[in-house]
Enzyme design. Structure first.
Site, PDB file in Angstrom:
ATOM      1  N   ASP A 135       0.829  -1.206   0.000  1.00  0.00           N
ATOM      2  CA  ASP A 135       0.000   0.000   0.000  1.00  0.00           C
ATOM      3  C   ASP A 135       0.866   1.260   0.000  1.00  0.00           C
ATOM      4  OD1 ASP A 135      -2.382   1.371  -0.022  1.00  0.00           O
ATOM      5  OD2 ASP A 135      -2.637   1.349   2.149  1.00  0.00           O
ATOM      6  N   LEU A 149      11.574 -19.970  -5.227  1.00  0.00           N
ATOM      7  CA  LEU A 149      10.553 -19.108  -4.608  1.00  0.00           C
ATOM      8  C   LEU A 149       9.246 -19.279  -5.366  1.00  0.00           C
ATOM      9  CD1 LEU A 149       9.678 -16.661  -2.766  1.00  0.00           C
ATOM     10  CD2 LEU A 149      10.339 -15.180  -4.672  1.00  0.00           C
ATOM     11  N   HIS A 186       2.578   3.382  -9.009  1.00  0.00           N
ATOM     12  CA  HIS A 186       2.439   1.936  -9.231  1.00  0.00           C
ATOM     13  C   HIS A 186       3.684   1.377  -9.933  1.00  0.00           C
ATOM     14  CE1 HIS A 186      -1.530   2.020  -7.653  1.00  0.00           C
ATOM     15  NE2 HIS A 186      -2.062   2.693  -8.659  1.00  0.00           N
ATOM     16  N   GLU A 203     -12.056  -5.012  -4.483  1.00  0.00           N
ATOM     17  CA  GLU A 203     -12.525  -3.626  -4.279  1.00  0.00           C
ATOM     18  C   GLU A 203     -11.820  -2.642  -5.234  1.00  0.00           C
ATOM     19  OE1 GLU A 203     -11.651  -5.663  -1.604  1.00  0.00           O
ATOM     20  OE2 GLU A 203     -13.783  -6.070  -1.250  1.00  0.00           O
ATOM     21  N   ARG A 217      -0.054   7.643  -2.688  1.00  0.00           N
ATOM     22  CA  ARG A 217       0.408   8.745  -1.826  1.00  0.00           C
ATOM     23  C   ARG A 217       1.863   9.086  -2.099  1.00  0.00           C
ATOM     24  NH1 ARG A 217      -1.177   6.049   3.464  1.00  0.00           N
ATOM     25  NH2 ARG A 217      -1.535   4.328   2.038  1.00  0.00           N
ATOM     26  N   TRP A 222     -11.641  -2.501  -8.338  1.00  0.00           N
ATOM     27  CA  TRP A 222     -12.387  -2.146  -9.564  1.00  0.00           C
ATOM     28  C   TRP A 222     -13.094  -0.802  -9.409  1.00  0.00           C
ATOM     29  CZ3 TRP A 222     -11.198  -5.059 -13.602  1.00  0.00           C
ATOM     30  CH2 TRP A 222     -10.849  -6.389 -13.406  1.00  0.00           C
TER      31      TRP A 222
HETATM   32  C1  FPP Z   1      -1.875   0.038  -3.451  1.00  0.00           C
HETATM   33  O1  FPP Z   1      -1.428   1.371  -3.457  1.00  0.00           O
HETATM   34  C2  FPP Z   1      -1.386  -0.722  -4.583  1.00  0.00           C
HETATM   35  C3  FPP Z   1      -2.166  -1.358  -5.516  1.00  0.00           C
HETATM   36  C4  FPP Z   1      -3.626  -1.306  -5.529  1.00  0.00           C
HETATM   37  C5  FPP Z   1      -1.593  -2.104  -6.611  1.00  0.00           C
HETATM   38  C6  FPP Z   1      -0.387  -2.946  -6.334  1.00  0.00           C
HETATM   39  C7  FPP Z   1       0.462  -2.885  -7.516  1.00  0.00           C
HETATM   40  C8  FPP Z   1       1.812  -2.729  -7.500  1.00  0.00           C
HETATM   41  C9  FPP Z   1       2.666  -2.739  -6.314  1.00  0.00           C
HETATM   42  C10 FPP Z   1       2.512  -2.465  -8.737  1.00  0.00           C
HETATM   43  C11 FPP Z   1       2.685  -3.427  -9.717  1.00  0.00           C
HETATM   44  C12 FPP Z   1       2.806  -4.850  -9.467  1.00  0.00           C
HETATM   45  C13 FPP Z   1       2.398  -5.722 -10.430  1.00  0.00           C
HETATM   46  C14 FPP Z   1       2.652  -7.166 -10.291  1.00  0.00           C
HETATM   47  C15 FPP Z   1       1.751  -5.213 -11.640  1.00  0.00           C
HETATM   48  P1  FPP Z   1      -2.531   2.514  -3.468  1.00  0.00           P
HETATM   49  O2  FPP Z   1      -2.780   2.882  -4.889  1.00  0.00           O
HETATM   50  O3  FPP Z   1      -3.736   2.055  -2.735  1.00  0.00           O
HETATM   51  O4  FPP Z   1      -1.821   3.666  -2.705  1.00  0.00           O
HETATM   52  P2  FPP Z   1      -2.518   4.794  -1.824  1.00  0.00           P
HETATM   53  O5  FPP Z   1      -3.110   4.097  -0.628  1.00  0.00           O
HETATM   54  O6  FPP Z   1      -1.378   5.665  -1.453  1.00  0.00           O
HETATM   55  O7  FPP Z   1      -3.524   5.478  -2.699  1.00  0.00           O
END
Ligand code: FPP
Length: 247
Positions: A33, A144, A50, A80, A37, A82
């Site tokens: 997460d 792994l 991302h 969630e 931010r 989506w």
């Molecule tokens: C949460 O951060 C992250 C996600 C919903 C996506 C996870 C994806 C990755 C780590 C990148 C790519 C990995 C692959 C395998 C494609 P957030 O967007 O909820 O952050 P926030 O809470 O700061 O808004």
């Protein structure tokens, strides 16, 4: 001691970081997460967060291989997610398709076997083809196992399992047989659940499987999570006493 010309052996690496080899976790789960931010703070689009987050995942995979962690299970896309703006959902799917194919040679070099788990029926054929390619071409690796949880939600997983049972002839299950109906069938439970980004909740992730996992929350945003953060987590885990309900 390793000379300047040779790489340290794994035991030297453990010693250098004050880690106890028998207590290296077998399975780490992560809620990655804080991408959005991290980007916002730098006045960048969320998509760059991302992308930077995918670098942290790459670093974490490498660290698992280096330190002998056998299973890594990451929350890649939740049921969630989506509800995010279409642009962001599309970007995440594009990024996933790009990475899973592009990373295959490196995953093979490191001995990483990829599994994509969740309700995959939501995805279009091109995404499913990328998933299949990633899984098939890494299938023989055994250093792994990387579980990429996609369109995953723990309540959905449990209800799906119950419905599969109701549709079968099985009249009774125990904890062990029930767990075979989850997406994570035959995968041992995580020893650690890490959540980056500063929030202290589990957000519908692996609710059944984390019953006895050590929960480790870090204020670092996921794109900031690096090899040192990984080592710090293992050290924190090794400092805890796991009693599994005993004394
Ligand atoms: C949460 O951060 C992250 C996600 C919903 C996506 C996870 C994806 C990755 C780590 C990148 C790519 C990995 C692959 C395998 C494609 P957030 O967007 O909820 O952050 P926030 O809470 O700061 O808004």
């Amino acid at each position: 001691m390793a000379s300047s010309q040779t790489l340290p052996t794994i035991n030297e690496t453990y010693r250098q970081h004050e880690l106890d080899p028998p207590k290296i976790p077998a399975h780490i789960a992560i809620i990655m997460d804080g991408n959005g931010r991290w980007a916002k703070k730098r006045l960048m689009p969320r998509s760059l967060g991302h992308r930077q987050g995918s670098e942290s995942l790459r670093t974490t995979i490498k660290a698992c291989v280096e330190f002998g962690v056998g299973i890594l299970t990451v929350y890649t896309f939740s049921t969630e997610n989506w509800s995010r703006p279409t642009d962001e959902v599309d970007f995440l799917i594009r990024l996933f398709k790009e990475l899973i194919v592009k990373e295959i040679p490196e995953l093979n070099r490191q001995g990483v076997r990829v599994r994509c788990l969740g309700d995959l029926s939501a995805y279009k054929p091109d995404m499913l083809a990328a998933i299949r390619k990633g899984e098939d071409e890494t299938n023989d690796n055994n250093r792994l196992q990387l579980n990429l949880m996609l369109n995953y939600g723990a309540r959905n997983e449990i209800v799906t399992a119950v419905n599969r049972l109701l549709a079968s002839d099985i009249k009774q299950v125990n904890e062990e047989t029930f767990s075979k109906y989850l997406y994570t069938a035959n995968i041992p439970d995580p020893d650690i659940l890490i959540r980056s980004g500063g929030d202290t909740r589990v957000s519908n992730y692996l609710l059944w499987q984390i019953a006895y996992s050590e929960l480790i929350f870090t204020h670092k945003m996921w794109p900031e999570f690096n090899r040192k953060s990984f080592i710090d987590v293992i050290r924190e885990y090794q400092s805890r006493q796991r009693r599994f309900g005993g004394v």
